[in-house]
Scaffold this motif. Structure first.
Motif, PDB file in Angstrom:
ATOM      1  N   HIS A   1     -28.381  14.600  11.884  1.00 52.03           N
ATOM      2  CA  HIS A   1     -28.441  14.771  10.429  1.00 52.03           C
ATOM      3  C   HIS A   1     -29.236  16.032  10.130  1.00 52.03           C
ATOM      4  O   HIS A   1     -29.722  16.703  11.036  1.00 52.03           O
TER       5      HIS A   1
ATOM      6  N   HIS B   1     -32.155  16.786   8.582  1.00 56.46           N
ATOM      7  CA  HIS B   1     -33.614  16.920   8.416  1.00 56.46           C
ATOM      8  C   HIS B   1     -34.197  18.025   9.318  1.00 56.46           C
ATOM      9  O   HIS B   1     -33.841  18.125  10.500  1.00 56.46           O
TER      10      HIS B   1
ATOM     11  N   HIS C   1     -35.248  17.575  12.912  1.00 57.74           N
ATOM     12  CA  HIS C   1     -34.199  17.281  13.905  1.00 57.74           C
ATOM     13  C   HIS C   1     -33.348  18.509  14.245  1.00 57.74           C
ATOM     14  O   HIS C   1     -32.802  18.594  15.330  1.00 57.74           O
TER      15      HIS C   1
ATOM     16  N   HIS D   1     -31.038   6.426   5.306  1.00 58.44           N
ATOM     17  CA  HIS D   1     -32.139   7.382   5.493  1.00 58.44           C
ATOM     18  C   HIS D   1     -31.789   8.661   4.727  1.00 58.44           C
ATOM     19  O   HIS D   1     -32.577   9.170   3.938  1.00 58.44           O
TER      20      HIS D   1
ATOM     21  N   ASP E   1     -33.357   8.551  13.127  1.00 59.21           N
ATOM     22  CA  ASP E   1     -34.462   8.095  12.277  1.00 59.21           C
ATOM     23  C   ASP E   1     -34.386   6.615  11.924  1.00 59.21           C
ATOM     24  O   ASP E   1     -35.130   6.151  11.057  1.00 59.21           O
TER      25      ASP E   1
HETATM   26 ZN   LIG Z   1     -34.466  12.288   9.137  1.00 57.67          ZN
END
Ligand SMILES: [Zn+2]
Length: 323
Positions: free
Chosen positions: A84, A86, A89, A178, A197
């Motif tokens: 994803h 974020h 990451h 999330h 996550d």
């Molecule tokens: Zn995340």
């Protein structure tokens, strides 16, 4: 595929100069370079005739150390796969692409956000003109440097799509909540799930964006609870492999109820607005960082929405009242 047992006599920690690095082998050809805590994450390293890393958010030294143990260098990375968008990451993805000319693989929601960082900022709620935006950008640049670099994905994958990377097959598993683009990544041969996550940390679930969803997050956790994976690879635990993952995952799931009770307690105690509910930190142990204050605000907003849906509170002239 053979899963590796834990050798109690082998320490996975090594000092490189003053830097402590750590990596573990979980199955044949499946390694994890350990972050582990925000603003870093655990990075899965798959080595066969191709070299693949999933979520390159661990310290770069740890990734380099892990690859060198396997006779490889960062230049040898063929694929970077993202769970994803974020920043903790995707941190080193663009940098790795610049040095190795690797292919970046992401799902159909994440890919356009990675390719256009302004889109990513808006997706996360940090629109132009928002007072918190420069503070968030500073946080990312200080602690997740590289995450905002321009870069381009090369392969777009959808839910349940499988990709073959040398001896390893990955299957994308859509697990929103999330964030709307969150996917877990199944390592098919070892039947392990990189759960990103959905991480089973003591902190609990994070849903601190306007477009996070408690309902979807719970459904994603329930889906994993109903699965028969050999284990979960957490994106943020220092011991990343949870073979007996169902009890930790149930505890993780219970955090939603614990937090909802805390929010309801504040409302029952007289708090009538979001600001009054947030008079004391409820989710974060400390709100010293204004960006975390925003994350807390979004999470509490989601709980108020849940309480409204359940009929446990109601609104009167913008005041939140207990029923
Ligand atoms: Zn995340």
């Amino acid at each position: 595929m053979k899963l590796c047992g834990c050798n109690p006599h082998f320490s996975p920690y090594v000092f490189l100069g003053m830097i402590l690095v750590k990596s573990v082998e979980l199955a044949e050809g499946v390694h994890v370079a350990i972050g582990p805590h925000f603003p870093q994450c655990n990075t899965v390293v798959l080595v066969s005739e191709t070299v693949t890393v999933i979520d390159p958010g661990c310290p770069l030294e740890t990734l380099r150390f892990t690859l060198r143990k396997l006779g490889k260098e960062i230049n040898d990375i063929d694929y970077v796969v993202l769970s994803h968008i974020h920043p903790d990451h995707i941190t080193h993805a663009s940098r790795i692409e610049r040095t190795s000319r690797c292919r970046i693989v992401a799902n159909d929601i994440t890919a356009p956000l990675f390719d256009e960082k302004e889109e990513m900022k808006c997706f996360l709620g940090f629109h132009k003109g928002e007072l918190v935006r420069p503070l968030w950008e500073n946080l990312v640049n200080e602690r997740m440097y590289g995450a905002l670099d321009e870069g381009r994905t090369n392969f777009v994958v959808k839910d349940q799509e499988e990709i073959s990377l040398g001896d390893h097959t990955l299957r994308m598993v859509y697990t929103p909540g999330h964030l709307p683009d969150h996917m877990c990544i199944e390592l098919v041969e070892s039947n392990l799930l990189y759960s990103a996550d959905i991480d089973c940390t003591e902190f609990g679930p994070f849903y601190g964006h306007w477009n996070s969803s408690i309902t979807e997050f719970k459904q994603s956790i329930e889906f994993i609870l109903s699965s028969n994976y050999e284990g979960l690879i957490s994106g943020h635990l220092g011991q990343p492999l949870l073979r007996e993952f169902k009890d930790p995952l149930k505890s993780f799931l219970r955090q939603f109820d614990v937090r909802e009770d805390l929010v309801l307690l504040e409302i029952s105690g007289g708090a009538r607005t979001l600001g009054e509910i947030m008079a004391h930190p409820l989710i974060y142990p400390s709100l010293s960082n204004p960006v975390f204050l925003y994350f807390e605000k979004w999470m509490i907003e989601h709980h108020v929405q849940e309480l409204l849906k359940k009929g446990k509170v109601w609104l009167k002239k913008n005041q939140i009242l207990p029923t």
